[in-house]
Design an enzyme around this catalytic site. Structure first.
Site, short mmCIF file in Angstrom:
data_model
loop_
_atom_site.label_atom_id
_atom_site.label_comp_id
_atom_site.label_asym_id
_atom_site.label_seq_id
_atom_site.Cartn_x
_atom_site.Cartn_y
_atom_site.Cartn_z
N ASP A 199 -28.04 -2.89 -18.02
CA ASP A 199 -26.70 -2.95 -17.44
C ASP A 199 -26.87 -2.64 -15.95
O ASP A 199 -27.16 -1.50 -15.59
CB ASP A 199 -25.76 -1.95 -18.11
CG ASP A 199 -24.31 -2.18 -17.68
OD1 ASP A 199 -24.09 -2.84 -16.65
OD2 ASP A 199 -23.40 -1.70 -18.40
N ILE B 123 -24.77 -2.50 -13.40
CA ILE B 123 -23.79 -1.49 -12.96
C ILE B 123 -22.92 -1.15 -14.16
O ILE B 123 -22.06 -1.95 -14.56
CB ILE B 123 -22.88 -1.99 -11.81
CG1 ILE B 123 -23.71 -2.47 -10.61
CG2 ILE B 123 -21.91 -0.87 -11.40
CD1 ILE B 123 -22.87 -2.97 -9.43
N ASP B 124 -23.16 -0.01 -14.76
CA ASP B 124 -22.25 0.43 -15.83
C ASP B 124 -21.15 1.22 -15.13
O ASP B 124 -21.41 2.21 -14.44
CB ASP B 124 -22.97 1.28 -16.87
CG ASP B 124 -22.06 1.52 -18.06
OD1 ASP B 124 -21.50 0.54 -18.58
OD2 ASP B 124 -21.87 2.69 -18.44
N THR C 244 -18.30 -0.90 -13.76
CA THR C 244 -17.96 -1.87 -12.70
C THR C 244 -16.55 -1.63 -12.16
O THR C 244 -16.31 -1.77 -10.95
CB THR C 244 -18.13 -3.32 -13.21
OG1 THR C 244 -19.49 -3.47 -13.63
CG2 THR C 244 -17.83 -4.34 -12.13
#
Ligand code: IPD
Length: 290
Positions: free
Chosen positions: A89, A91-92, A94
């Protein structure tokens, strides 16, 4: 038994590089696109960071496979095989990233024979690197992590997420679950906006439990092994063994707390899983299962 420490160290080094890319874009205005719902967002940075990570890993380990959030959003199938696989992921959190709410993470898990070997969660703004390797313990910036060990649910801080679904049934189930937990009672319910960082709070002992229904494997694969290696419990919301592909998870300080939460929360409304039309998000087989 194979030793994946070199892969882990490589993963940590590229997670740090990815975090720098995320941070350099954090204060800027972002162009936002919608994915599955008005609250499921993607930016150019999510896509760029995923490409950077995959190309770096591919260069180093040409035979390895990938499950990446944005590659799946672009049409790739989610398929966990026995091959060495990186679950990414970029950018966890977003929505947090778009709003500059300071909890965003790069999350990387690595599986072999469908078993997680290590997990890395880099909470970028906090500059916190969580990692764990199977059998090797869990660490935050190099210091060992320990779950709280709390056994009494009425003394727990429980973390969860609102999720991206906005239809009436999803919202009423989610709010009713929070109501049920507060009535147990628990000390508090929290949501940071990133499943990966939420779950790492259980590993630190700062929270005693986390549950989530509807998230994806890339949101929680890395943090699940971090919780387990910190001495916590990870299981399905129905009490069965944890399956990162089931889109349901409870992470907790103890089995007693995990089981109590499993008893009290309602199953999510049954609906078709976009990634596997034969499965429901709730885990039942067939779209009309319950
Ligand atoms: C989301 C975050 C959020 C959770 C959602 C996830 P993303 O991941 O983890 O906390 O509620 O279910 O999809 O989209 O920011 O990578």
């Amino acid at each position: 038994m194979a030793d994946w420490t070199d892969c882990l160290n490589f993963g940590i080094s590229i997670a740090k590089q990815a975090s720098e890319v995320v941070l350099s874009a954090f204060q800027q205005k972002k162009e936002v696109k919608l994915k599955s719902s008005p609250a499921d967002l993607v930016t150019e940075t999510d896509q760029r960071v995923e490409k950077i990570l995959i190309s770096a890993i591919r260069n180093q380990y040409p035979d390895h496979r990938f499950i990446g959030e944005e590659s799946v959003a672009a049409g790739e199938r989610v398929q966990l095989t026995d091959a060495p696989t990186w679950i990414i992921d970029p950018i966890d959190g977003t929505v947090n990233f778009v709003h500059r709410f300071p909890f965003v993470a790069v999350s990387i898990a690595f599986t072999v024979n469908q078993q997680t070997q290590f997990g890395i969660v880099y909470s970028c703004v906090e500059d916190k690197l969580f990692h764990a390797q199977r059998g090797g313990g869990a660490f935050l910036n190099g210091e060992p992590l320990h779950a709280s060990g709390q056994e009494d649910v009425s003394r727990c801080v429980v973390v969860t997420e609102i999720g991206a679904e906005r239809d009436d049934l999803a919202l009423s189930t989610m709010t009713s679950n929070i109501f049920r937990l507060l009535k147990l009672p628990v000390h508090g319910v929290r949501a940071l906006g990133t499943a990966a960082v939420d779950m790492c709070q259980v590993a630190t002992g700062g929270a005693d439990a986390y549950y989530h229904i509807g998230m994806h494997c890339w949101d929680i694969a890395a943090s699940a092994i971090i919780v387990q290696e910190a001495g916590g419990i990870v299981m399905d919301t129905d009490g069965s063994p944890f399956d990162m592909m089931s889109r349901r998870v409870i992470a907790a300080s103890s089995s007693a707390v995990a089981n109590r939460i499993a008893q009290v929360i309602q199953a999510f409304p049954c609906r078709r899983d976009d990634e596997d039309p034969d499965k429901c998000v709730c885990g039942a087989s067939g779209v009309n299962g319950s």
